[in-house]
Design an enzyme around this catalytic site. Structure first.
Site, PDB file in Angstrom:
ATOM      1  N   LYS A  79       0.837  -1.224   0.000  1.00 21.47           N
ATOM      2  CA  LYS A  79       0.000   0.000   0.000  1.00 21.47           C
ATOM      3  C   LYS A  79       0.866   1.265   0.000  1.00 21.47           C
ATOM      4  CE  LYS A  79      -2.173  -0.927   3.891  1.00 21.47           C
ATOM      5  NZ  LYS A  79      -1.494  -2.187   4.320  1.00 21.47           N
TER       6      LYS A  79
ATOM      7  N   ARG B 283      -9.450   0.894   8.996  1.00 21.31           N
ATOM      8  CA  ARG B 283      -9.010  -0.457   9.372  1.00 21.31           C
ATOM      9  C   ARG B 283     -10.072  -1.185  10.182  1.00 21.31           C
ATOM     10  NH1 ARG B 283      -3.057   0.646   9.107  1.00 21.31           N
ATOM     11  NH2 ARG B 283      -1.900  -1.254   9.480  1.00 21.31           N
TER      12      ARG B 283
ATOM     13  N   ARG C 190      12.006  -5.775   5.809  1.00 21.70           N
ATOM     14  CA  ARG C 190      12.114  -4.458   5.171  1.00 21.70           C
ATOM     15  C   ARG C 190      12.761  -3.404   6.075  1.00 21.70           C
ATOM     16  NH1 ARG C 190       5.615  -2.916   4.742  1.00 21.70           N
ATOM     17  NH2 ARG C 190       5.342  -2.536   6.966  1.00 21.70           N
TER      18      ARG C 190
HETATM   19  P1  AMP Z   1       1.039   0.780   9.084  1.00 17.88           P
HETATM   20  O1  AMP Z   1       2.171   1.729   8.874  1.00 17.88           O
HETATM   21  O2  AMP Z   1      -0.153   1.093   8.253  1.00 17.88           O
HETATM   22  O3  AMP Z   1       1.476  -0.664   8.977  1.00 17.88           O
HETATM   23  O4  AMP Z   1       0.575   0.975  10.593  1.00 17.88           O
HETATM   24  C1  AMP Z   1       1.448   0.715  11.680  1.00 17.88           C
HETATM   25  C2  AMP Z   1       0.661   0.576  12.958  1.00 17.88           C
HETATM   26  O5  AMP Z   1      -0.012   1.820  13.237  1.00 17.88           O
HETATM   27  C3  AMP Z   1      -0.446  -0.464  12.946  1.00 17.88           C
HETATM   28  O6  AMP Z   1       0.035  -1.769  13.222  1.00 17.88           O
HETATM   29  C4  AMP Z   1      -1.369   0.080  14.042  1.00 17.88           C
HETATM   30  O7  AMP Z   1      -0.834  -0.178  15.316  1.00 17.88           O
HETATM   31  C5  AMP Z   1      -1.287   1.578  13.816  1.00 17.88           C
HETATM   32  N1  AMP Z   1      -2.319   2.039  12.840  1.00 17.88           N
HETATM   33  C6  AMP Z   1      -2.120   2.597  11.619  1.00 17.88           C
HETATM   34  N2  AMP Z   1      -3.281   2.910  11.030  1.00 17.88           N
HETATM   35  C7  AMP Z   1      -4.262   2.544  11.895  1.00 17.88           C
HETATM   36  C8  AMP Z   1      -5.678   2.588  11.854  1.00 17.88           C
HETATM   37  N3  AMP Z   1      -6.335   3.074  10.787  1.00 17.88           N
HETATM   38  N4  AMP Z   1      -6.353   2.118  12.934  1.00 17.88           N
HETATM   39  C9  AMP Z   1      -5.709   1.629  14.017  1.00 17.88           C
HETATM   40  N5  AMP Z   1      -4.375   1.548  14.113  1.00 17.88           N
HETATM   41  C10 AMP Z   1      -3.644   1.998  13.072  1.00 17.88           C
END
Ligand code: AMP
Length: 220
Positions: free
Chosen positions: A13, A88, A127
Site C-alpha cells: 500500500k 481499518r 524491510r
Molecule cells: P502501518 O504503517 O499502516 O502498517 O501501521 C502501523 C501501525 O499503526 C499499525 O500496526 C497500528 O498499530 C497503527 N495504525 C495505523 N493505522 C491505523 C488505523 N487506521 N487504525 C488503528 N491503528 C492503526
C-alpha cells in the site's frame, strides 16, 4: 480522486500510494506514518499509541478518526487523496463515510491488494529504509547495490520499524483478518471494491491500479 488502498501489512500500500501520489499530485494519507511521527515527537497521541503499535495491535478508533478528520480538512486534500492504512475497522469506515458526506466528497474506488500470507510476513520482517531519504530496501529481495550504502543518496544510516519483525507481522496479520478484512464486504456492498494482484512487480501493480481508476472515474 479519493482512493483507498486496502490490504494487509506488507501488501504494498505504502509503495503504491507514494507512486500514485507523485503521478496524480494528491497526498498520501498514511495513518501509520502519522502515528509514527506522533510517537517520535512524543505527543499525547504518540504516547498513547506507542505500546499498541509496537505490539502489532490497532490504535483506538477515536484517535485515528480524529487524525484523519483533521488531515482531510487541509487544503492539499481539496483535489483528492490516497488513504493508506485507513480505514481499518468498520467503525472507521462509517466515520469516513460521514466525513466525506459532510464535505460533499465521494469515494472514487477501494483497491484491495492481494498477497499470500507467508509472502506478507517475509516482506514485512525483512524491510528497512534509508534513514536520510526514506528509500525502501529488503534483507532478501532488495539489497542496496553496495552493501550498507543507500543507492539513492549514499547515506550509510538505515532504520527498521520496531514492529517490522516476523512475530509482530503475524500479530498484525491476525488483526487484519479480525478487524480489517470485514471491510471488503462493506466496500463490495457499496460497489466500490476492486482487487489487484499484489504479488506482481511494482510497476505491474501500479498499472493495474491505474486501470481500476480509469474505470471508476468513468462510472462516477
Ligand atoms: P502501518 O504503517 O499502516 O502498517 O501501521 C502501523 C501501525 O499503526 C499499525 O500496526 C497500528 O498499530 C497503527 N495504525 C495505523 N493505522 C491505523 C488505523 N487506521 N487504525 C488503528 N491503528 C492503526
Amino acid at each position: 480522486m479519493n482512493l483507498i488502498l486496502f490490504g494487509p501489512p506488507g501488501a504494498g500500500k505504502g509503495t503504491q500510494a507514494k507512486i500514485l501520489s507523485d503521478a496524480h499530485g494528491i497526498p498520501q494519507l498514511s495513518t501509520g506514518d502519522m502515528l509514527r511521527a506522533a510517537v517520535e515527537a512524543q505527543t499525547e497521541v504518540g504516547q498513547k499509541a506507542e505500546a499498541v503499535m509496537k505490539a502489532g495491535g490497532l490504535v483506538s478508533d477515536s484517535i485515528v478518526i480524529d487524525i484523519i478528520a483533521e488531515r482531510i480538512g487541509r487544503p492539499d486534500c481539496a483535489a483528492g487523496f490516497i488513504l493508506d492504512g485507513f480505514p481499518r475497522t468498520l467503525k472507521q469506515a462509517a466515520a469516513l463515510d460521514k466525513l466525506l458526506a459532510a464535505k460533499r466528497k465521494t469515494l472514487t474506488a477501494v483497491v484491495a491488494m492481494q498477497v499470500d500470507d507467508e509472502v506478507l510476513v517475509s516482506r514485512v520482517a525483512g524491510r528497512y529504509t534509508c534513514a536520510k531519504c526514506g528509500a525502501g530496501y529488503h534483507d532478501l529481495f532488495q539489497k542496496p547495490k553496495v552493501a550498507g550504502v543507500c543507492d539513492k543518496c549514499a547515506s550509510t544510516v538505515f532504520k527498521r520499524r520496531p514492529d517490522d519483525n516476523a512475530e509482530t507481522a503475524r500479530k498484525r496479520l491476525m488483526e487484519y483478518y479480525r478487524e480489517t478484512s470485514p471491510l471488503l464486504g462493506y466496500f463490495f456492498a457499496k460497489n466500490k471494491l476492486s482487487t489487484v494482484d499484489g504479488m506482481a512487480a511494482v510497476e505491474v501493480v501500479t498499472a493495474a491500479i491505474e486501470a481500476v481508476l480509469l474505470k471508476a472515474k468513468a462510472k462516477i
